[in-house]
Design a protein around this motif. Structure first.
Motif, mmCIF file in Angstrom:
data_model
loop_
_atom_site.group_PDB
_atom_site.id
_atom_site.type_symbol
_atom_site.label_atom_id
_atom_site.label_comp_id
_atom_site.label_asym_id
_atom_site.label_seq_id
_atom_site.Cartn_x
_atom_site.Cartn_y
_atom_site.Cartn_z
ATOM 1 N N MET A 1 3.004 -22.471 -36.734
ATOM 2 C CA MET A 1 4.579 -22.350 -36.464
ATOM 3 C C MET A 1 4.792 -21.534 -35.249
ATOM 4 S SD MET A 1 7.705 -21.408 -39.080
ATOM 5 C CE MET A 1 6.804 -20.193 -39.873
ATOM 6 N N LYS A 2 5.460 -21.763 -34.404
ATOM 7 C CA LYS A 2 5.617 -20.767 -33.102
ATOM 8 C C LYS A 2 7.170 -20.408 -33.141
ATOM 9 C CE LYS A 2 2.596 -23.015 -29.949
ATOM 10 N NZ LYS A 2 2.511 -23.776 -28.635
ATOM 11 N N ILE A 3 7.436 -19.153 -33.295
ATOM 12 C CA ILE A 3 8.731 -18.669 -33.347
ATOM 13 C C ILE A 3 8.593 -17.587 -31.818
ATOM 14 C CG2 ILE A 3 10.064 -16.967 -34.579
ATOM 15 C CD1 ILE A 3 8.447 -17.979 -36.957
ATOM 16 N N TYR A 4 9.885 -17.871 -31.426
ATOM 17 C CA TYR A 4 10.219 -16.920 -30.552
ATOM 18 C C TYR A 4 11.419 -15.924 -30.663
ATOM 19 C CZ TYR A 4 8.010 -20.090 -27.549
ATOM 20 O OH TYR A 4 6.862 -20.797 -26.848
ATOM 21 N N ALA A 5 11.691 -15.124 -30.018
ATOM 22 C CA ALA A 5 12.707 -13.838 -30.450
ATOM 23 C C ALA A 5 14.005 -14.222 -30.811
ATOM 24 C CB ALA A 5 12.659 -12.775 -29.070
ATOM 25 N N GLY A 6 14.512 -15.276 -30.108
ATOM 26 C CA GLY A 6 16.023 -15.418 -30.348
ATOM 27 C C GLY A 6 16.098 -16.697 -31.674
ATOM 28 N N ASP A 7 14.858 -17.232 -32.364
ATOM 29 C CA ASP A 7 14.909 -18.089 -33.030
ATOM 30 C C ASP A 7 14.947 -17.593 -34.533
ATOM 31 O OD1 ASP A 7 14.534 -19.724 -31.211
ATOM 32 O OD2 ASP A 7 12.536 -20.162 -31.277
ATOM 33 N N VAL A 8 15.000 -16.313 -34.961
ATOM 34 C CA VAL A 8 14.988 -15.850 -36.119
ATOM 35 C C VAL A 8 16.135 -14.951 -36.441
ATOM 36 C CG1 VAL A 8 12.394 -15.836 -36.400
ATOM 37 C CG2 VAL A 8 13.365 -13.707 -35.691
ATOM 38 N N PRO A 9 16.779 -14.582 -37.638
ATOM 39 C CA PRO A 9 17.727 -13.925 -37.841
ATOM 40 C C PRO A 9 17.410 -12.355 -37.883
ATOM 41 C CG PRO A 9 17.058 -14.750 -39.925
ATOM 42 C CD PRO A 9 16.206 -15.516 -38.777
#
Length: 66
Positions: free
Chosen positions: A1-9
């Protein structure tokens, strides 16, 4: 799973091999890769970009409870 800085709370914690990592802007749990800005926000020699580093290992992501 790829996660970028703006995608998480706000308040999400990311661990690499059990050590909490701050200033993370990219995580790929499948590859075991974390990209983060260096502590102290070091600039390159032309002072145009902030330097970053890659860390590899077992990634754990803890999302904040509502």
């Amino acid at each position: 799973m790829k996660i970028y800085a703006g995608d998480v709370p706000q308040g999400t914690k990311i661990y690499v091999d059990g050590v909490e990592i701050s200033r993370v802007f990219y995580v790929d749990t499948k590859k075991g890769l974390v990209r983060r800005y260096r502590d102290g926000l070091t600039l390159d020699r032309w002072r145009k970009r902030v330097l970053s580093e890659s860390l590899r290992g077992r990634i754990i992501i803890e999302f904040p409870e509502d």
